[in-house]
Design a protein around this motif. Structure first.
Motif, mmCIF file in Angstrom:
data_model
loop_
_atom_site.group_PDB
_atom_site.id
_atom_site.type_symbol
_atom_site.label_atom_id
_atom_site.label_comp_id
_atom_site.label_asym_id
_atom_site.label_seq_id
_atom_site.Cartn_x
_atom_site.Cartn_y
_atom_site.Cartn_z
ATOM 1 N N GLY A 74 0.626 -1.348 0.063
ATOM 2 C CA GLY A 74 0.020 0.038 0.179
ATOM 3 C C GLY A 74 0.957 1.359 -0.122
ATOM 4 N N THR A 75 0.224 2.342 0.483
ATOM 5 C CA THR A 75 0.890 3.614 0.604
ATOM 6 C C THR A 75 0.969 4.260 1.992
ATOM 7 O OG1 THR A 75 -0.157 4.186 -1.550
ATOM 8 C CG2 THR A 75 0.787 6.149 -0.346
ATOM 9 N N PRO A 76 2.313 4.168 2.395
ATOM 10 C CA PRO A 76 2.328 4.553 3.800
ATOM 11 C C PRO A 76 1.694 5.815 4.278
ATOM 12 C CG PRO A 76 4.575 3.788 2.831
ATOM 13 C CD PRO A 76 3.539 3.824 1.766
ATOM 14 N N LEU A 77 1.168 6.034 5.388
ATOM 15 C CA LEU A 77 0.873 7.264 5.745
ATOM 16 C C LEU A 77 1.674 8.453 5.420
ATOM 17 C CD1 LEU A 77 -0.745 6.245 9.130
ATOM 18 C CD2 LEU A 77 -2.020 6.759 6.983
ATOM 19 N N THR A 78 2.729 8.327 5.632
ATOM 20 C CA THR A 78 4.031 9.538 5.421
ATOM 21 C C THR A 78 3.808 9.836 3.967
ATOM 22 O OG1 THR A 78 5.470 7.661 5.314
ATOM 23 C CG2 THR A 78 5.082 9.014 7.489
ATOM 24 N N ASP A 79 3.486 8.835 2.903
ATOM 25 C CA ASP A 79 3.505 9.322 1.661
ATOM 26 C C ASP A 79 2.297 9.502 0.910
ATOM 27 O OD1 ASP A 79 6.280 8.514 1.606
ATOM 28 O OD2 ASP A 79 5.864 6.516 0.979
ATOM 29 N N ARG A 80 1.185 9.938 1.661
ATOM 30 C CA ARG A 80 -0.038 10.281 1.295
ATOM 31 C C ARG A 80 -0.124 11.648 1.084
ATOM 32 N NH1 ARG A 80 -4.121 5.926 4.370
ATOM 33 N NH2 ARG A 80 -2.882 3.987 3.776
ATOM 34 N N GLY A 81 -0.701 12.224 0.081
ATOM 35 C CA GLY A 81 -1.192 13.579 -0.038
ATOM 36 C C GLY A 81 -2.635 13.669 -0.551
ATOM 37 N N GLU A 82 -2.647 14.923 -1.134
ATOM 38 C CA GLU A 82 -4.019 15.342 -1.534
ATOM 39 C C GLU A 82 -4.560 14.446 -2.636
ATOM 40 O OE1 GLU A 82 -4.282 19.231 -2.955
ATOM 41 O OE2 GLU A 82 -3.453 20.075 -0.995
ATOM 42 N N TRP A 83 -3.732 13.841 -3.329
ATOM 43 C CA TRP A 83 -4.098 12.643 -4.337
ATOM 44 C C TRP A 83 -4.849 11.356 -3.751
ATOM 45 C CZ3 TRP A 83 -1.856 8.121 -4.017
ATOM 46 C CH2 TRP A 83 -0.765 7.963 -3.068
ATOM 47 N N TYR A 84 -4.500 11.110 -2.498
ATOM 48 C CA TYR A 84 -5.013 10.041 -2.042
ATOM 49 C C TYR A 84 -6.334 9.953 -1.717
ATOM 50 C CZ TYR A 84 -4.725 5.591 0.780
ATOM 51 O OH TYR A 84 -5.008 4.482 1.148
ATOM 52 N N ALA A 85 -7.238 9.433 -2.615
ATOM 53 C CA ALA A 85 -8.680 9.356 -2.093
ATOM 54 C C ALA A 85 -9.297 8.461 -3.105
ATOM 55 C CB ALA A 85 -9.348 10.733 -2.451
ATOM 56 N N GLY A 86 -10.284 7.697 -2.572
ATOM 57 C CA GLY A 86 -10.830 6.756 -3.282
ATOM 58 C C GLY A 86 -9.856 5.294 -3.837
ATOM 59 N N VAL A 87 -9.088 5.179 -3.178
ATOM 60 C CA VAL A 87 -8.108 4.015 -3.278
ATOM 61 C C VAL A 87 -8.686 2.887 -2.517
ATOM 62 C CG1 VAL A 87 -6.274 5.410 -4.083
ATOM 63 C CG2 VAL A 87 -6.347 4.573 -1.825
ATOM 64 N N LEU A 88 -8.283 1.712 -3.007
ATOM 65 C CA LEU A 88 -8.326 0.540 -2.160
ATOM 66 C C LEU A 88 -7.593 0.518 -1.103
ATOM 67 C CD1 LEU A 88 -8.500 -2.172 -4.875
ATOM 68 C CD2 LEU A 88 -10.250 -1.487 -3.623
ATOM 69 N N PRO A 89 -7.934 -0.088 0.124
ATOM 70 C CA PRO A 89 -7.349 -0.279 1.572
ATOM 71 C C PRO A 89 -6.008 -0.882 1.358
ATOM 72 C CG PRO A 89 -9.282 -0.832 1.674
ATOM 73 C CD PRO A 89 -9.213 -1.054 0.067
ATOM 74 N N ASP A 90 -4.957 -0.182 2.169
ATOM 75 C CA ASP A 90 -3.680 -0.866 2.120
ATOM 76 C C ASP A 90 -3.890 -2.316 2.525
ATOM 77 O OD1 ASP A 90 -2.584 1.461 1.606
ATOM 78 O OD2 ASP A 90 -1.659 1.712 3.324
ATOM 79 N N ARG A 91 -2.881 -3.248 2.330
ATOM 80 C CA ARG A 91 -3.173 -4.631 2.927
ATOM 81 C C ARG A 91 -1.879 -5.021 3.659
ATOM 82 N NH1 ARG A 91 -6.070 -9.110 0.136
ATOM 83 N NH2 ARG A 91 -5.093 -11.064 0.780
ATOM 84 N N ILE A 92 -2.351 -5.541 4.646
ATOM 85 C CA ILE A 92 -1.375 -6.166 5.901
ATOM 86 C C ILE A 92 -1.568 -7.799 5.659
ATOM 87 C CG2 ILE A 92 -0.466 -6.682 8.169
ATOM 88 C CD1 ILE A 92 -0.690 -3.753 8.526
ATOM 89 N N THR A 93 -0.580 -8.540 5.324
ATOM 90 C CA THR A 93 -1.083 -9.951 5.160
ATOM 91 C C THR A 93 0.085 -10.674 6.148
ATOM 92 O OG1 THR A 93 -1.684 -9.873 2.933
ATOM 93 C CG2 THR A 93 -1.137 -12.099 3.599
#
Length: 116
Positions: free
Chosen positions: A52-71
Motif C-alpha cells: 500500500g501507500t504509507p501514511l507518510t507518503d499520502r497526499g491530496e491525491w490519496y482518495a478513493g483508493v483500495l485499502p492498504d493490505r497487511i498479510t
C-alpha cells in the motif's frame, strides 16, 4: 512443524492487533489485515507483507483508493516456531512490523528497534 488451525492463527493475529496501543490504532487509515496460509512463491519465508501507500507518503491525491493490505502468513510462522509461545511472539512481532510500514517506518529502523 508445529500444528495450528487457521482459526487459531487468525485469533493470534487478532490478539496481536488488540495489543497495539489505541493511540496508534486511531491513526491507522484505510488498511485491512488478512491471514494467508503461504506467501507468494517469490518470498517463501515471508512472515508478513505490507502492500500500500504509507501514511507518510499520502497526499491530496490519496482518495478513493483500495485499502492498504497487511498479510500475515501462517505457514512460515509455524515452520519457524517450536512452541505455541513462539508463534504468539512471532505473530506479534510480524503484526507490529507490518503496521510500522503503514506508518512509514522502514526495515532498517524496525531492525534497530528489535522488530526485524
Amino acid at each position: 512443524m508445529l500444528e495450528m488451525t487457521r482459526e487459531e492463527f487468525e485469533e493470534l493475529v487478532a490478539e496481536a492487533l488488540d495489543r497495539i496501543p489505541p493511540e496508534l490504532t486511531r491513526l491507522m487509515d484505510n488498511v485491512a489485515v488478512f491471514v494467508e496460509d503461504e506467501p507468494p512463491t517469490d518470498g517463501p519465508e515471508l512472515l508478513g507483507l505490507y502492500e500500500g501507500t504509507p501514511l507518510t507518503d499520502r497526499g491530496e491525491w490519496y482518495a478513493g483508493v483500495l485499502p492498504d493490505r497487511i498479510t500475515v502468513y501462517r505457514g512460515p510462522t509455524l515452520r519457524l516456531s517450536e512452541t505455541r509461545e513462539d508463534v504468539v511472539q512471532e505473530t506479534e512481532v510480524t503484526v507490529v512490523h507490518e503496521i510500522a510500514h503503514h506508518f512509514g517506518i522502514d526495515d532498517a529502523r524496525l531492525h534497530a528497534l528489535g522488530y526485524g
